[in-house]
Design a protein around this motif. Structure first.
Motif, short mmCIF file in Angstrom:
data_model
loop_
_atom_site.label_atom_id
_atom_site.label_comp_id
_atom_site.label_asym_id
_atom_site.label_seq_id
_atom_site.Cartn_x
_atom_site.Cartn_y
_atom_site.Cartn_z
N THR A 273 16.94 45.52 64.08
CA THR A 273 16.51 46.37 62.96
C THR A 273 17.54 46.33 61.83
O THR A 273 17.19 46.15 60.65
N ARG A 274 18.81 46.49 62.16
CA ARG A 274 19.85 46.53 61.13
C ARG A 274 20.08 45.15 60.51
O ARG A 274 20.32 45.04 59.31
N ALA A 275 20.01 44.11 61.32
CA ALA A 275 20.23 42.77 60.79
C ALA A 275 19.14 42.38 59.80
O ALA A 275 19.41 41.84 58.73
N MET A 276 17.88 42.67 60.16
CA MET A 276 16.78 42.34 59.24
C MET A 276 16.86 43.17 57.97
O MET A 276 16.58 42.68 56.87
N ALA A 277 17.27 44.45 58.10
CA ALA A 277 17.43 45.29 56.91
C ALA A 277 18.54 44.73 56.02
O ALA A 277 18.42 44.71 54.78
N PHE A 278 19.62 44.26 56.62
CA PHE A 278 20.71 43.67 55.85
C PHE A 278 20.24 42.43 55.10
O PHE A 278 20.54 42.25 53.91
N ILE A 279 19.52 41.56 55.78
CA ILE A 279 19.08 40.31 55.15
C ILE A 279 18.13 40.59 53.99
O ILE A 279 18.22 39.96 52.92
N ARG A 280 17.23 41.56 54.16
CA ARG A 280 16.30 41.91 53.08
C ARG A 280 17.05 42.51 51.88
O ARG A 280 16.71 42.24 50.73
N ALA A 281 18.06 43.33 52.16
CA ALA A 281 18.76 44.03 51.08
C ALA A 281 19.80 43.15 50.38
O ALA A 281 20.24 43.49 49.28
N ASN A 282 20.19 42.03 50.98
CA ASN A 282 21.24 41.18 50.41
C ASN A 282 20.80 39.72 50.39
O ASN A 282 21.33 38.88 51.14
N PRO A 283 19.84 39.41 49.54
CA PRO A 283 19.26 38.05 49.56
C PRO A 283 20.24 36.95 49.17
O PRO A 283 19.99 35.78 49.48
N GLU A 284 21.34 37.29 48.51
CA GLU A 284 22.28 36.26 48.05
C GLU A 284 23.60 36.27 48.83
O GLU A 284 24.38 35.34 48.71
N GLY A 334 22.62 41.82 75.90
CA GLY A 334 22.03 41.97 77.22
C GLY A 334 22.93 41.36 78.27
O GLY A 334 23.49 40.28 78.06
N GLY A 335 23.11 42.05 79.42
CA GLY A 335 23.98 41.52 80.45
C GLY A 335 25.38 41.31 79.93
O GLY A 335 26.02 42.24 79.43
N GLU A 336 25.89 40.07 80.04
CA GLU A 336 27.23 39.75 79.56
C GLU A 336 27.21 39.07 78.20
O GLU A 336 28.19 38.48 77.77
N GLU A 337 26.09 39.16 77.47
CA GLU A 337 25.96 38.53 76.15
C GLU A 337 26.14 39.54 75.03
O GLU A 337 25.71 40.70 75.14
N PHE A 338 26.76 39.08 73.95
CA PHE A 338 26.96 39.88 72.75
C PHE A 338 26.47 39.09 71.55
O PHE A 338 26.34 37.86 71.61
N VAL A 339 26.23 39.79 70.45
CA VAL A 339 25.80 39.13 69.22
C VAL A 339 26.45 39.85 68.05
O VAL A 339 26.72 41.06 68.11
N ALA A 340 26.71 39.11 66.98
CA ALA A 340 27.32 39.72 65.80
C ALA A 340 26.80 39.06 64.54
O ALA A 340 26.60 37.84 64.49
N LEU A 341 26.56 39.89 63.52
CA LEU A 341 26.26 39.39 62.18
C LEU A 341 27.50 39.68 61.35
O LEU A 341 27.90 40.84 61.18
N LEU A 342 28.11 38.63 60.82
CA LEU A 342 29.33 38.75 60.03
C LEU A 342 28.99 38.52 58.57
O LEU A 342 28.67 37.40 58.17
N SER A 343 29.04 39.56 57.77
CA SER A 343 28.57 39.47 56.38
C SER A 343 29.71 39.17 55.42
O SER A 343 30.87 39.52 55.65
#
Length: 421
Positions: A273-284, A334-343
């Motif tokens: 949810t937050r990643a998609m909101a970030f991408i929409r709000a910051n197109p450049e 999930g489990g032992e996996e992590f993910v990050a969006l670095l802006s």
């Protein structure tokens, strides 16, 4: 919650007549002056305050039983004490002189000390009971000094100084956390701030009074105004306290719904949810997506137990918080996996940040029984300058980078340099 004041004069006919003779012309100038004597009757205003404050005490005690929060009991007890102070003011003509001077004022100070304690507890700050009792003890000790006790104007000024400080303390406790921008918090600040101002005005009245002030509170227009303000405070502060607690609980429930229960990081749904909101709000704005996986995590669980595995996950989550800045969106995937969006990072900067994290994880030493665990992780990165800003597309390519990192030996980072569809 409540608010109120030192000594209602004995309500005998002579005092009532004197009050009407001296205040009648003045009070008629108020907008409500012609609405009938009962509107301006201070005994009625005291009674109204007492009733509301005691009803709110019951509400707070009920809230405390339902929520098991100690501040509700402190607020409820404060209201009970203040309610008894008001009743004492109302019927002080039946009390001996020494009690008329000290008892209602001491109860009022004690009640507002408990209010301050409740405010600190509500804001999750320490509030030792002995500290909260100190203002009442100091007030009684100070008034026991003969020159002070012999002058009711001095007693009156002293109690209002103490009440001004306590009400200001309550105001400050709620003001300190104003960054949460809750409307009910603003209501609490206003309710206590107005009362602080009223206590300060009565302090000035006592300081300007002569030493021949009768041994009870002046039954004048200022008292009427004060009791009207107090009634507003009692009602508003009680309602806003309940509303603020509800708002805070709702905020906490939303936070818990978006967080992983073990690590405190965002969960998968909240990340998307937050990643998609970030991408929409910051197109450049450039950004990178990285997926991480702890190496041989199943072996950690098998050899050291799931509790050690959980400690490892928590330690790694802390490393994420320490490495990436506040603009990063980090989640347990999930489990032992992590993910990050670095802006806001270039491709090289993102790769450096992820490599810094990998190195930090490799230096961890997580205690497990009689040994320590040295975890490691592999990561895959895909940057937005690689031809796509679609979240699902970039995640897929970052996952490909993760797979390549694991296949080439683990404990390393692989970046996908072309994610064009």
């Amino acid at each position: 919650m409540s608010a109120l004041h030192p000594g209602l004069p004995g309500l005998n006919g002579m005092e009532t007549k004197h009050r009407n003779q001296t205040l009648g012309p003045l009070l008629r100038n108020f907008p409500w002056g012609n609405c009938g004597h009962s509107v301006l009757d201070n005994f009625t205003l005291f009674a109204a305050n007492a009733i509301v404050v005691l009803v709110m005490a019951m509400v707070f005690f009920i809230a405390g039983r339902a929520r098991n929060e100690v501040y509700w009991d402190s607020w409820g007890l404060a209201n009970v004490v203040i309610g008894f102070a008001l009743l004492t003011f109302m019927f002080e003509r039946f009390l001996p002189d020494v009690l008329t001077t000290l008892l209602p004022n001491s109860l009022l100070v004690l009640g507002f000390s408990l209010r301050w304690q409740a405010a600190r507890q509500f804001e999750k700050r320490s509030a030792p009971r002995y500290v909260m009792l100190l203002p009442a003890v100091v007030f009684v000790a100070f008034c026991a000094v003969p020159p002070i006790y012999s002058s009711y104007a001095s007693v009156y000024s002293t109690v209002n100084i103490v009440l001004t400080v306590l009400a200001a303390g309550c105001t400050f406790e709620f003001w300190r956390n104003r960054s949460d921008r809750k409307l009910s918090r603003t209501g609490m600040i206003i309710a206590y701030g107005v009362l602080t101002g009223m206590f300060a005005a009565r302090t000035l009245q006592g300081l300007l009074a002569t030493n021949d002030m009768a041994r009870h509170i002046p039954d004048d227009a200022i008292l009427t105004i004060h009791l009207s303000v107090a009634l507003f405070h009692v009602t508003a502060s009680g309602a806003f306290a309940l509303a603020l607690a509800y708002e805070r609980d709702a905020t906490e429930l939303r936070r818990l719904a978006s967080r992983d229960g073990l690590t405190g990081l965002l969960n998968r749904s909240a990340f998307e949810t937050r990643a998609m909101a970030f991408i929409r709000a910051n197109p450049e704005l450039p950004f990178a997506l990285a997926i991480f996986d702890l190496d041989h995590f199943k072996r950690i669980n098998d050899l050291h137990g799931h509790a050690a595995g959980d400690r490892t996950l928590v330690a790694c989550a802390q490393a994420f918080d320490e490495t990436f800045d506040d603009n990063a969106i980090v989640a347990r995937w999930g489990g032992e996996e992590f993910v990050a969006l670095l802006s806001g990072l270039s491709s090289a900067e993102a790769a450096h940040a992820v490599e810094t994290l990998r190195a930090k994880i490799s230096r961890l030493a997580v205690p497990a029984d009689n040994t320590v665990i040295h975890p490691s992780l592999s990561a895959g990165i895909c940057h937005s300058d690689c031809g796509s800003r679609d979240l699902e597309h970039l995640l897929s390519h970052a996952d490909s980078g993760l797979y390549a990192a694991k296949k080439s030996g683990r404990n390393r980072v692989k970046q996908i340099v072309n994610a064009a569809a």
